[in-house]
Design a protein around this motif. Structure first.
Motif, mmCIF file in Angstrom:
data_model
loop_
_atom_site.group_PDB
_atom_site.id
_atom_site.type_symbol
_atom_site.label_atom_id
_atom_site.label_comp_id
_atom_site.label_asym_id
_atom_site.label_seq_id
_atom_site.Cartn_x
_atom_site.Cartn_y
_atom_site.Cartn_z
ATOM 1 N N ALA A 44 0.796 -1.127 0.107
ATOM 2 C CA ALA A 44 -0.047 0.380 0.231
ATOM 3 C C ALA A 44 0.891 0.859 -0.307
ATOM 4 C CB ALA A 44 -0.550 -0.089 1.113
ATOM 5 N N GLY A 45 2.234 1.554 0.217
ATOM 6 C CA GLY A 45 3.177 2.263 0.669
ATOM 7 C C GLY A 45 3.727 2.483 -0.733
ATOM 8 N N LEU A 46 4.071 1.444 -1.496
ATOM 9 C CA LEU A 46 3.509 2.193 -2.452
ATOM 10 C C LEU A 46 2.882 2.037 -3.684
ATOM 11 C CD1 LEU A 46 6.415 -1.461 -3.541
ATOM 12 C CD2 LEU A 46 6.720 0.791 -3.332
ATOM 13 N N ARG A 47 2.121 2.578 -3.509
ATOM 14 C CA ARG A 47 1.155 2.783 -4.445
ATOM 15 C C ARG A 47 1.277 4.554 -3.331
ATOM 16 N NH1 ARG A 47 -1.055 -2.337 -3.995
ATOM 17 N NH2 ARG A 47 -2.226 -3.334 -6.520
ATOM 18 N N GLU A 48 0.966 4.206 -1.980
ATOM 19 C CA GLU A 48 0.810 5.893 -1.924
ATOM 20 C C GLU A 48 1.705 6.389 -2.468
ATOM 21 O OE1 GLU A 48 -0.881 4.408 2.310
ATOM 22 O OE2 GLU A 48 1.069 5.106 2.219
ATOM 23 N N GLU A 49 3.350 6.306 -2.688
ATOM 24 C CA GLU A 49 4.668 7.412 -3.155
ATOM 25 C C GLU A 49 4.819 7.406 -4.364
ATOM 26 O OE1 GLU A 49 7.836 4.632 -2.025
ATOM 27 O OE2 GLU A 49 8.127 4.555 -0.560
ATOM 28 N N ILE A 50 3.319 5.977 -5.432
ATOM 29 C CA ILE A 50 3.181 6.712 -6.877
ATOM 30 C C ILE A 50 2.485 7.319 -6.703
ATOM 31 C CG2 ILE A 50 2.281 5.392 -8.758
ATOM 32 C CD1 ILE A 50 3.554 2.687 -8.271
ATOM 33 N N ILE A 51 0.844 7.664 -5.980
ATOM 34 C CA ILE A 51 0.928 8.501 -6.667
ATOM 35 C C ILE A 51 0.968 10.307 -6.099
ATOM 36 C CG2 ILE A 51 -1.496 9.743 -5.338
ATOM 37 C CD1 ILE A 51 -2.567 6.479 -5.061
ATOM 38 N N ALA A 52 1.878 10.088 -4.567
ATOM 39 C CA ALA A 52 2.743 11.470 -4.344
ATOM 40 C C ALA A 52 3.156 12.058 -5.650
ATOM 41 C CB ALA A 52 3.292 11.360 -2.631
ATOM 42 N N ALA A 53 4.012 11.177 -6.353
ATOM 43 C CA ALA A 53 5.700 11.440 -7.031
ATOM 44 C C ALA A 53 4.229 11.866 -8.270
ATOM 45 C CB ALA A 53 5.491 10.360 -7.112
ATOM 46 N N VAL A 54 3.354 12.074 -8.842
ATOM 47 C CA VAL A 54 2.748 12.298 -10.172
ATOM 48 C C VAL A 54 2.074 13.410 -9.704
ATOM 49 C CG1 VAL A 54 3.599 10.407 -11.309
ATOM 50 C CG2 VAL A 54 1.047 10.806 -10.282
ATOM 51 N N THR A 55 1.674 13.708 -7.903
ATOM 52 C CA THR A 55 0.501 14.744 -8.357
ATOM 53 C C THR A 55 0.846 15.992 -6.710
ATOM 54 O OG1 THR A 55 -0.731 13.391 -6.003
ATOM 55 C CG2 THR A 55 -1.684 12.725 -8.410
ATOM 56 N N ASP A 56 0.247 17.001 -7.057
ATOM 57 C CA ASP A 56 1.141 17.898 -6.337
ATOM 58 C C ASP A 56 -0.458 18.114 -5.471
ATOM 59 O OD1 ASP A 56 2.692 19.351 -7.877
ATOM 60 O OD2 ASP A 56 1.514 20.088 -9.092
ATOM 61 N N THR A 57 -1.737 17.876 -5.605
ATOM 62 C CA THR A 57 -2.800 17.759 -4.251
ATOM 63 C C THR A 57 -3.257 15.997 -4.726
ATOM 64 O OG1 THR A 57 -3.037 19.931 -5.143
ATOM 65 C CG2 THR A 57 -5.009 18.185 -3.763
ATOM 66 N N PRO A 58 -2.585 14.857 -4.163
ATOM 67 C CA PRO A 58 -3.394 13.938 -3.807
ATOM 68 C C PRO A 58 -5.285 13.294 -4.018
ATOM 69 C CG PRO A 58 -1.364 14.382 -2.547
ATOM 70 C CD PRO A 58 -1.725 15.303 -2.761
ATOM 71 N N PRO A 59 -5.307 12.482 -4.107
ATOM 72 C CA PRO A 59 -6.989 12.711 -4.727
ATOM 73 C C PRO A 59 -6.999 11.707 -3.439
ATOM 74 C CG PRO A 59 -5.936 10.964 -6.040
ATOM 75 C CD PRO A 59 -4.624 12.240 -5.734
ATOM 76 N N GLN A 60 -8.398 11.640 -2.619
ATOM 77 C CA GLN A 60 -8.973 11.187 -2.379
ATOM 78 C C GLN A 60 -8.690 9.917 -1.876
ATOM 79 O OE1 GLN A 60 -13.220 12.401 0.015
ATOM 80 N NE2 GLN A 60 -13.111 11.891 -2.039
ATOM 81 N N ILE A 61 -8.348 8.901 -1.202
ATOM 82 C CA ILE A 61 -7.692 7.417 -0.956
ATOM 83 C C ILE A 61 -8.844 6.732 -0.463
ATOM 84 C CG2 ILE A 61 -6.464 5.549 0.060
ATOM 85 C CD1 ILE A 61 -4.071 7.632 -1.628
ATOM 86 N N ALA A 62 -9.134 5.620 -0.556
ATOM 87 C CA ALA A 62 -10.242 4.753 0.222
ATOM 88 C C ALA A 62 -9.804 3.301 0.138
ATOM 89 C CB ALA A 62 -11.661 4.789 -0.113
ATOM 90 N N TYR A 63 -9.361 3.153 1.651
ATOM 91 C CA TYR A 63 -8.862 1.356 1.629
ATOM 92 C C TYR A 63 -9.606 1.227 1.665
ATOM 93 C CZ TYR A 63 -4.733 3.916 2.714
ATOM 94 O OH TYR A 63 -3.996 5.326 2.078
ATOM 95 N N PHE A 64 -8.937 -0.626 1.491
ATOM 96 C CA PHE A 64 -9.879 -1.889 1.831
ATOM 97 C C PHE A 64 -9.185 -2.584 2.040
ATOM 98 C CE2 PHE A 64 -9.079 -2.067 -2.881
ATOM 99 C CZ PHE A 64 -9.505 -3.099 -2.840
ATOM 100 N N ASP A 65 -9.857 -3.680 2.345
ATOM 101 C CA ASP A 65 -9.407 -5.338 2.936
ATOM 102 C C ASP A 65 -9.800 -6.370 2.133
ATOM 103 O OD1 ASP A 65 -8.069 -4.133 5.464
ATOM 104 O OD2 ASP A 65 -9.476 -4.003 6.418
ATOM 105 N N VAL A 66 -8.605 -7.033 1.678
ATOM 106 C CA VAL A 66 -8.788 -8.050 0.830
ATOM 107 C C VAL A 66 -8.310 -9.568 1.904
ATOM 108 C CG1 VAL A 66 -7.070 -9.077 -0.835
ATOM 109 C CG2 VAL A 66 -6.707 -7.033 -0.794
ATOM 110 N N PRO A 67 -10.007 -10.436 1.236
ATOM 111 C CA PRO A 67 -10.622 -10.713 1.150
ATOM 112 C C PRO A 67 -9.641 -12.293 1.829
ATOM 113 C CG PRO A 67 -12.567 -10.865 -0.350
ATOM 114 C CD PRO A 67 -10.961 -9.595 0.153
#
Length: 247
Positions: A44-67
């Protein structure tokens, strides 16, 4: 009503995200991020890093647990029920942000190759408009890292899973075989003296490990590195290419 964009992000290296993928991340109102337990929190952290790397204002994030996937009632039925459960988690996460009109998921590799996100998305009700942004596949990253072509001249290659290698052996008429989704190092079920291997873990990332050679000579190194990395990181993503040696 919302639209859903599946964005291929390569192997987790922000440099693998295409300009089109970066634009889609910037355009999203909401990005869904899966959580797979504490041992895999850095996925999940790697995805957050990618979002931060390509955006100035990150969009909303919704987390979900994988069954968890059931394996007690046959492989295909277990996968089918698992996909139903994941689609429900997506739906529930989206409902928590009713104003979102442009929803996105960051897909490891590419949504078109050995990924079930399109099958899961097809189960959503009501059905959103689905768009796919292609990404670099693990197979592309592996062959690039080893500086090899995937095919031999005029010869077919096969992309398959470890389970099918174990159950069915070497595919007929294949010159090379790329094996994905193999948590059991299924190359051990083959006569290893007959094959060469090009293996990679965390390909394209800072943790990248590459091993190549005669399978019977390097299998031990692969097994040891795989076990160590899984213990160190709590997860591992690896892929390998096999070629039958000329007799």
């Amino acid at each position: 009503m919302y639209d859903l964009t599946l964005i291929g992000i390569g192997t987790g290296n922000p440099d693998h995200v295409t300009f089109q993928g970066a634009q889609a991340i910037q355009d999203a109102d909401l990005i869904l991020i899966p959580r797979k337990g504490e041992n895999k929190a850095d996925l999940a952290g790697l995805r957050e890093e990618i979002i931060a790397a390509v955006t100035d204002t990150p969009p909303q994030i919704a987390y979900f647990d994988v069954p968890q996937r059931r394996a007690d009632d046959g492989y295909l039925r277990g996968v089918d029920e698992w996909h139903d459960a994941i689609a429900l988690r997506w739906h529930e996460a989206i409902l928590t942000h009713p104003g979102a009109r442009h929803v996105a998921l960051l897909i490891w590799g590419d949504p078109s190759l050995y990924d079930s996100s399109l099958r899961i998305a097809a189960r959503l009700e009501p059905q959103p408009m689905i768009r796919v942004i292609p990404g670099i596949t693990a197979l592309q990253a592996l062959t690039a890292a080893h500086a090899i072509p995937i095919n031999d001249l005029g010869a077919p290659y096969v992309v398959t899973s470890g389970r099918r290698i174990r159950d069915e052996g070497w595919p007929a008429n294949a010159s090379k075989v790329a094996v994905m989704l193999d948590g059991e190092c299924s190359f051990q079920s083959l006569d290893m003296a007959d094959y060469d291997i090009w293996w990679g873990a965390y390909v394209g990332m800072k943790q990248e490990i590459l091993i190549k050679g005669h399978l019977d000579e390097v299998a031990g190194d692969i097994l040891a590195n795989r076990a160590r990395c899984r213990a160190d990181h709590g997860w591992i993503m690896d892929i390998y290419l096999l070629k039958k040696r000329a007799i």
